[in-house]
Design an enzyme around this catalytic site. Structure first.
Site, PDB file in Angstrom:
ATOM      1  N   GLU A   1      -6.886   4.870   7.953  1.00 41.29           N
ATOM      2  CA  GLU A   1      -6.701   6.240   7.206  1.00 41.29           C
ATOM      3  C   GLU A   1      -7.656   6.740   6.694  1.00 41.29           C
ATOM      4  OE1 GLU A   1      -2.783   5.672   5.409  1.00 41.29           O
ATOM      5  OE2 GLU A   1      -1.823   5.320   7.473  1.00 41.29           O
TER       6      GLU A   1
ATOM      7  N   SER B   1       3.749  -2.192  10.249  1.00 42.39           N
ATOM      8  CA  SER B   1       5.124  -2.032  10.482  1.00 42.39           C
ATOM      9  C   SER B   1       5.748  -3.404  10.248  1.00 42.39           C
ATOM     10  CB  SER B   1       5.575  -1.550  11.964  1.00 42.39           C
ATOM     11  OG  SER B   1       4.909  -0.236  12.342  1.00 42.39           O
TER      12      SER B   1
ATOM     13  N   GLY C   1       3.095  -1.091   4.208  1.00 42.44           N
ATOM     14  CA  GLY C   1       2.915   0.331   4.004  1.00 42.44           C
ATOM     15  C   GLY C   1       4.305   0.815   3.822  1.00 42.44           C
ATOM     16  N   GLY C   2       4.954   1.499   4.674  1.00 41.98           N
ATOM     17  CA  GLY C   2       6.193   2.216   4.421  1.00 41.98           C
ATOM     18  C   GLY C   2       7.304   1.267   3.870  1.00 41.98           C
TER      19      GLY C   2
ATOM     20  N   HIS D   1      -9.417   1.321   4.733  1.00 42.88           N
ATOM     21  CA  HIS D   1      -8.060   1.510   5.455  1.00 42.88           C
ATOM     22  C   HIS D   1      -8.446   2.489   6.892  1.00 42.88           C
ATOM     23  CE1 HIS D   1      -4.194   2.666   6.383  1.00 42.88           C
ATOM     24  NE2 HIS D   1      -3.461   1.460   5.967  1.00 42.88           N
TER      25      HIS D   1
ATOM     26  N   GLY E   1       2.857   2.508  10.849  1.00 39.38           N
ATOM     27  CA  GLY E   1       3.816   3.488  10.731  1.00 39.38           C
ATOM     28  C   GLY E   1       4.524   3.984  11.927  1.00 39.38           C
TER      29      GLY E   1
ATOM     30  N   GLU F   1      -5.127  -4.597  10.968  1.00 35.09           N
ATOM     31  CA  GLU F   1      -4.203  -3.602  10.762  1.00 35.09           C
ATOM     32  C   GLU F   1      -4.271  -2.794  12.198  1.00 35.09           C
ATOM     33  OE1 GLU F   1      -2.110  -2.375   6.967  1.00 35.09           O
ATOM     34  OE2 GLU F   1      -3.952  -1.239   7.288  1.00 35.09           O
TER      35      GLU F   1
ATOM     36  N   ASN G   1       0.965  -1.163   0.057  1.00 37.47           N
ATOM     37  CA  ASN G   1      -0.297  -0.248  -0.051  1.00 37.47           C
ATOM     38  C   ASN G   1       0.935   1.259   0.170  1.00 37.47           C
ATOM     39  OD1 ASN G   1      -1.620   2.015   0.617  1.00 37.47           O
ATOM     40  ND2 ASN G   1      -2.355   1.372   2.478  1.00 37.47           N
ATOM     41  N   TRP G   2       1.207   1.957  -1.068  1.00 33.31           N
ATOM     42  CA  TRP G   2       1.630   2.917  -1.226  1.00 33.31           C
ATOM     43  C   TRP G   2       1.245   4.264  -0.468  1.00 33.31           C
ATOM     44  CZ3 TRP G   2       3.947   2.846  -6.990  1.00 33.31           C
ATOM     45  CH2 TRP G   2       4.748   1.529  -7.109  1.00 33.31           C
ATOM     46  N   LYS G   3      -0.091   4.291  -0.356  1.00 35.89           N
ATOM     47  CA  LYS G   3      -0.520   5.417   0.289  1.00 35.89           C
ATOM     48  C   LYS G   3      -0.267   6.604  -0.535  1.00 35.89           C
ATOM     49  CE  LYS G   3      -0.186   3.307   4.914  1.00 35.89           C
ATOM     50  NZ  LYS G   3      -0.220   3.695   6.190  1.00 35.89           N
TER      51      LYS G   3
HETATM   52  P1  13P Z   1       2.982   0.638   7.704  1.00 36.99           P
HETATM   53  O1  13P Z   1       3.470  -0.741   7.049  1.00 36.99           O
HETATM   54  O2  13P Z   1       3.890   1.743   7.226  1.00 36.99           O
HETATM   55  O3  13P Z   1       3.036   0.499   9.139  1.00 36.99           O
HETATM   56  O4  13P Z   1       1.724   0.711   7.202  1.00 36.99           O
HETATM   57  C1  13P Z   1       0.651  -0.273   7.155  1.00 36.99           C
HETATM   58  C2  13P Z   1      -0.486   0.168   6.372  1.00 36.99           C
HETATM   59  O5  13P Z   1      -1.190   0.995   6.712  1.00 36.99           O
HETATM   60  C3  13P Z   1      -0.739  -0.702   5.145  1.00 36.99           C
HETATM   61  O6  13P Z   1      -1.889  -0.571   4.849  1.00 36.99           O
END
Ligand code: 13P
Length: 259
Positions: free
Chosen positions: A104, A220, A241-242, A102, A180, A174, A12-14
């Site tokens: 967010e 993470s 994510g990251g 998600h 993050g 999640e 997930n590149w956000k």
């Molecule tokens: P991180 O891997 O950066 O913690 O993000 C998780 C996430 O929200 C994937 O959708």
């Protein structure tokens, strides 16, 4: 991870990478992965909407086995909804997986269990697979409410679906406090919640749906912790994510079997 469920690892590149950067990243990822990797793991990338057409063209031209995903969509097929993107538009771009709900989007953009439910159904109608997200906050976990909260999200998010449809879905657990933050859930905690999610699916949609639904852990995830997470019985993959922004790191996560 049960042998009958093929693992699925999603990036997930956000809100990162323009379409030039996205092309570079997918090319690099493609070179890092071989046929065995793709035989063993479904790999999906979820770039911003503006990158989708470029990545679709690249995947098609080079016959890549990477699957294209999106991060969100609307629930209507068309209409006066300024700024929104409809599921059939994504399907037309060969998008196969859409992240829905998600944390967010729930936190910053007012998504509710009701809109998540509408979106899960709309994504399925358009022939794509939803990756429906759930997860508790730190306060909820510390208050001992995590399991009932997640159960509520699952039951409401999947309301009205039949067992057959639920069996094809991906659910991403999640925990918000692990996103993050560098603070991963322990593999025991992640497994316990993923087992709980499977039992919620079993009691609401039947044994077959529970046996087939794929459950990802997210929060993470890194090359150093993926192997242990994937060794858990009810964890079928990861939503990253990251660490998915760096193609080398993401490839190392996909190749967790070699660690
Ligand atoms: P991180 O891997 O950066 O913690 O993000 C998780 C996430 O929200 C994937 O959708």
């Amino acid at each position: 991870m049960a042998a009958s469920r093929k693992p699925i690892i999603s990036g997930n590149w956000k809100m990162h990478k323009n379409h030039f950067e996205a092309i570079q990243a997918v090319q690099k990822l493609h070179y890092r992965l071989d046929g065995d990797d793709h035989d063993s793991v479904i790999v999906t990338v979820h770039p911003p909407f503006t990158d989708l057409r470029s990545i679709q063209t690249l995947i098609e031209a080079d016959r890549m086995k990477i699957e294209l995903g999106a991060q969100n969509c609307h629930w209507e097929d068309q209409g006066a909804f300024t700024g929104e993107v409809a599921p059939p538009m994504l399907a037309k771009l060969d998008v196969a997986y859409v992240i829905v709900g998600h944390s967010e989007r729930r936190q910053f953009f007012g998504e509710t269990d009701e809109t998540v439910n509408l979106k899960v159904k709309a994504v399925g109608r358009a022939g794509m697979t939803p990756i429906m997200c759930c997860g508790e906050s730190l306060e909820q976990r510390e208050a001992g409410d995590a399991e009932s909260w997640v159960e509520g999200q699952i039951v409401a998010g999947l309301a009205g679906l039949g067992g057959d449809a639920v069996g094809t879905l991906v659910i991403a657990y999640e925990p918000i406090w692990a996103i993050g933050t560098g603070r991963t859930a322990t593999s025991e905690d992640a497994q316990a919640m993923c087992a709980h999610i499977r039992s919620v699916v079993r009691s609401n949609f039947g044994d077959d749906a529970a046996a087939k639904v794929r459950i990802q852990y997210g929060g993470s995830v890194k090359p150093g912790n993926i192997a242990e997470l994937m060794s858990q019985a009810d964890i079928d993959g990861a939503l990253v994510g990251g660490a998915s922004l760096d193609p080398d790191g993401f490839a190392a996560i996909v190749q967790y079997r070699n660690h």
